[in-house]
Design a protein around this motif. Structure first.
Motif, mmCIF file in Angstrom:
data_model
loop_
_atom_site.group_PDB
_atom_site.id
_atom_site.type_symbol
_atom_site.label_atom_id
_atom_site.label_comp_id
_atom_site.label_asym_id
_atom_site.label_seq_id
_atom_site.Cartn_x
_atom_site.Cartn_y
_atom_site.Cartn_z
ATOM 1 N N VAL A 151 139.800 37.309 45.428
ATOM 2 C CA VAL A 151 139.606 37.963 44.130
ATOM 3 C C VAL A 151 138.599 37.188 43.280
ATOM 4 O O VAL A 151 137.676 37.778 42.701
ATOM 5 N N SER A 152 138.762 35.871 43.198
ATOM 6 C CA SER A 152 137.843 35.081 42.369
ATOM 7 C C SER A 152 136.425 35.123 42.926
ATOM 8 O O SER A 152 135.459 35.192 42.159
ATOM 9 N N LEU A 153 136.288 35.120 44.250
ATOM 10 C CA LEU A 153 134.964 35.178 44.850
ATOM 11 C C LEU A 153 134.301 36.529 44.611
ATOM 12 O O LEU A 153 133.111 36.595 44.259
ATOM 13 N N MET A 154 135.034 37.619 44.775
ATOM 14 C CA MET A 154 134.461 38.946 44.558
ATOM 15 C C MET A 154 134.046 39.148 43.099
ATOM 16 O O MET A 154 133.066 39.838 42.801
ATOM 17 N N LEU A 155 134.773 38.516 42.184
ATOM 18 C CA LEU A 155 134.429 38.645 40.768
ATOM 19 C C LEU A 155 133.103 37.970 40.427
ATOM 20 O O LEU A 155 132.510 38.270 39.382
ATOM 21 N N VAL A 156 132.636 37.062 41.290
ATOM 22 C CA VAL A 156 131.322 36.446 41.072
ATOM 23 C C VAL A 156 130.243 37.523 41.097
ATOM 24 O O VAL A 156 129.338 37.541 40.243
ATOM 25 N N TYR A 157 130.343 38.445 42.042
ATOM 26 C CA TYR A 157 129.329 39.491 42.171
ATOM 27 C C TYR A 157 129.415 40.490 41.022
ATOM 28 O O TYR A 157 128.396 41.037 40.583
ATOM 29 N N VAL A 158 130.614 40.713 40.514
ATOM 30 C CA VAL A 158 130.765 41.554 39.325
ATOM 31 C C VAL A 158 130.095 40.868 38.134
ATOM 32 O O VAL A 158 129.383 41.517 37.343
ATOM 33 N N ALA A 159 130.323 39.558 38.002
ATOM 34 C CA ALA A 159 129.719 38.807 36.898
ATOM 35 C C ALA A 159 128.198 38.820 36.987
ATOM 36 O O ALA A 159 127.506 38.899 35.960
ATOM 37 N N GLU A 160 127.656 38.746 38.197
ATOM 38 C CA GLU A 160 126.204 38.773 38.355
ATOM 39 C C GLU A 160 125.633 40.116 37.917
ATOM 40 O O GLU A 160 124.556 40.174 37.308
ATOM 41 N N GLN A 161 126.336 41.189 38.222
ATOM 42 C CA GLN A 161 125.884 42.507 37.764
ATOM 43 C C GLN A 161 126.007 42.634 36.249
ATOM 44 O O GLN A 161 125.162 43.245 35.584
ATOM 45 N N LEU A 162 127.047 42.022 35.699
ATOM 46 C CA LEU A 162 127.211 42.022 34.248
ATOM 47 C C LEU A 162 126.082 41.236 33.588
ATOM 48 O O LEU A 162 125.556 41.644 32.543
ATOM 49 N N LEU A 163 125.699 40.122 34.201
ATOM 50 C CA LEU A 163 124.582 39.320 33.693
ATOM 51 C C LEU A 163 123.294 40.135 33.677
ATOM 52 O O LEU A 163 122.547 40.123 32.683
ATOM 53 N N ALA A 164 123.026 40.846 34.758
ATOM 54 C CA ALA A 164 121.819 41.676 34.820
ATOM 55 C C ALA A 164 121.862 42.772 33.759
ATOM 56 O O ALA A 164 120.853 43.058 33.094
ATOM 57 N N SER A 165 123.042 43.370 33.598
ATOM 58 C CA SER A 165 123.181 44.439 32.604
ATOM 59 C C SER A 165 122.936 43.917 31.188
ATOM 60 O O SER A 165 122.239 44.552 30.385
ATOM 61 N N MET A 166 123.497 42.748 30.861
ATOM 62 C CA MET A 166 123.320 42.172 29.526
ATOM 63 C C MET A 166 121.861 41.758 29.286
ATOM 64 O O MET A 166 121.341 41.895 28.172
ATOM 65 N N SER A 167 121.210 41.259 30.327
ATOM 66 C CA SER A 167 119.813 40.827 30.194
ATOM 67 C C SER A 167 118.887 42.002 29.938
ATOM 68 O O SER A 167 117.850 41.859 29.276
ATOM 69 N N LEU A 168 119.265 43.158 30.485
ATOM 70 C CA LEU A 168 118.423 44.350 30.334
ATOM 71 C C LEU A 168 118.888 45.270 29.212
ATOM 72 O O LEU A 168 118.189 46.230 28.873
ATOM 73 N N GLY A 169 120.088 44.962 28.663
ATOM 74 C CA GLY A 169 120.652 45.864 27.678
ATOM 75 C C GLY A 169 121.064 45.200 26.387
ATOM 76 O O GLY A 169 120.227 44.883 25.537
ATOM 77 N N LEU A 170 122.364 44.980 26.242
ATOM 78 C CA LEU A 170 122.936 44.570 24.968
ATOM 79 C C LEU A 170 122.335 43.277 24.407
ATOM 80 O O LEU A 170 122.110 43.161 23.199
ATOM 81 N N LEU A 171 122.070 42.293 25.249
ATOM 82 C CA LEU A 171 121.564 41.012 24.769
ATOM 83 C C LEU A 171 120.042 40.886 24.894
ATOM 84 O O LEU A 171 119.487 39.818 24.643
ATOM 85 N N LYS A 172 119.375 41.950 25.255
ATOM 86 C CA LYS A 172 117.930 41.898 25.440
ATOM 87 C C LYS A 172 117.225 41.609 24.115
ATOM 88 O O LYS A 172 117.589 42.132 23.066
ATOM 89 N N ASN A 173 116.231 40.769 24.182
ATOM 90 C CA ASN A 173 115.474 40.382 22.992
ATOM 91 C C ASN A 173 114.683 41.596 22.454
ATOM 92 O O ASN A 173 113.791 42.100 23.138
ATOM 93 N N PRO A 174 114.992 42.044 21.242
ATOM 94 C CA PRO A 174 114.267 43.209 20.708
ATOM 95 C C PRO A 174 112.797 42.913 20.420
ATOM 96 O O PRO A 174 112.008 43.846 20.252
ATOM 97 N N GLU A 175 112.444 41.646 20.394
ATOM 98 C CA GLU A 175 111.047 41.271 20.163
ATOM 99 C C GLU A 175 110.417 40.706 21.439
ATOM 100 O O GLU A 175 109.426 39.993 21.380
ATOM 101 N N GLY A 176 111.015 41.025 22.582
ATOM 102 C CA GLY A 176 110.561 40.463 23.856
ATOM 103 C C GLY A 176 109.571 41.326 24.602
ATOM 104 O O GLY A 176 109.326 41.093 25.796
ATOM 105 N N PHE A 177 108.998 42.352 23.957
ATOM 106 C CA PHE A 177 107.972 43.215 24.573
ATOM 107 C C PHE A 177 108.450 43.857 25.871
ATOM 108 O O PHE A 177 107.679 44.051 26.812
#
Length: 360
Positions: A151-177
């Motif tokens: 379970v803990s190992l599989m959640l690593v891959y979920v976290a990586e997808q969450l990281l990608a989602s946040m980088s491209l979405g909610l936490l994306k720099n609005p002044e980052g062009f």
């Protein structure tokens, strides 16, 4: 004929010697690997282990040892407590990512406010994020008896997808062009984990790592809970007769390791890394497993092992630049440490006989 025979008592000699022998074996076999790649093995090994400490630019590389070693030690301390109790958290990488996301999210929510309390709130959010992510395998194990390793190992891959989602979405720099990634926290004084003493590499993450080592040592040697952790790992049946509550121990060990991994992620994203990005995680959560076992699951040993692993990180980067070694070869070299550690650790509990005669 080769016979592997269990020792009546674990060998104290091999228990101490195994990490040393594993490091030496890694150097030898790693040298052969570098030779196969067409590099001078002696020069490659010397570059990895000598240059960061005593080379021409050691004044620059030495502070980086603290920067690289701190998250490894912080995560490994948390993992070691669970490992000693037979609770296997293999998903610290995911907890590291989520801790970075929650901590950075709090800091970015306050941007551009200048206030002393922003960074402490980020620290608490990072710890809580890692703790909450670790509670998923903990609760599932306590409630349904699931395997915390999977379970803990599989959640690593979920976290990586969450990281990608946040980088491209909610936490994306609005002044980052349009580029993925958050604002750079290094340019936000209230949310920046800056060096406490300029030029030393010492930041709050390094302080937290030292505090974690002291805390773990006191817990294991001076507290009843530490005794229960050691007893559960060494004699599970005796622990049950002694009244140890397995569910409470699982929740504590997984929760604490998750919180420390989350702190490591927060200190990294607010300091050396500076921003949430798709490739923010660099495998510290997995490398910390090597550090924990290389340090024999002992707090002081983990501190030394973290320094050694940081040395291979820095030295490996130098070897890539100066000698043209591929990054994959450095990663294999680091992985050999765990391989040889586990291989030679067999001799702690077993002796090898050949043709009826003891040879080890």
């Amino acid at each position: 004929m080769i016979v592997i025979e269990k020792r009546p008592q674990p060998s104290q000699l091999w228990s101490v010697a195994t990490p040393i022998v594993a490091v030496v074996a890694t150097m030898i076999v790693g040298g052969l690997l570098f030779a196969a790649l067409g590099k001078n093995p002696v020069e490659a090994i010397a570059t990895i282990f000598w240059e960061p400490l005593f080379g021409e630019y050691a004044f620059y590389y030495r502070p980086q040892l603290l920067v690289k070693g701190a998250p490894l030690v912080l995560i490994a301390i948390g993992l070691s407590l669970g490992f000693r109790a037979g609770i296997w958290n293999i998903g610290a990488e995911g907890q590291y990512i989520v801790g970075a996301l929650t901590g950075a999210g709090v800091g970015l929510a306050f941007y551009p406010l200048e206030a002393w309390y922003v960074f402490p709130l980020m620290v608490m959010a990072g710890a809580l994020g890692g703790w909450a992510w670790a509670m998923i395998p903990a609760i599932l194990k306590v409630r349904f008896g699931t395997n915390e390793i999977l379970v803990s190992l599989m959640l690593v891959y979920v976290a990586e997808q969450l990281l990608a989602s946040m980088s491209l979405g909610l936490l994306k720099n609005p002044e980052g062009f349009g580029f993925p990634g958050s604002r750079n926290l290094q340019s936000y004084p209230s949310g920046h984990n800056a060096e406490l003493i300029e030029g030393t590499g010492m930041h709050w993450g390094v302080v937290a790592a030292f505090v974690a080592v002291i805390f773990a040592y006191v817990l294991l040697n001076r507290h009843m809970l530490g005794y229960q952790i050691r007893l559960t790992g060494e004699a599970p049946r005796a622990a049950r007769f002694a009244g140890v509550r397995p569910a409470r121990l699982i929740l504590f060990c997984l929760g604490l390791s998750g919180a420390l991994a989350g702190l490591a992620g927060l200190f990294e994203v607010s300091g050396p890394s500076g921003q949430v990005s798709i490739d923010f995680n660099v495998g510290y959560g997995f490398t910390a497993i090597i550090v924990a076992f290389l340090g024999r699951l002992h707090p002081v040993g983990i501190l030394l092992a973290g320094g050694l692993m940081a040395l291979t990180y820095i030295g490996g980067e130098i070897a890539q630049g100066n000698l043209g070694l591929p990054a994959a070869a450095i990663q294999v070299f680091q992985g050999m440490l765990l391989f040889f550690l586990l291989a030679f650790d067999l001799l702690t509990n077993y002796r090898i006989r050949f043709a009826g005669k003891e040879v080890a």
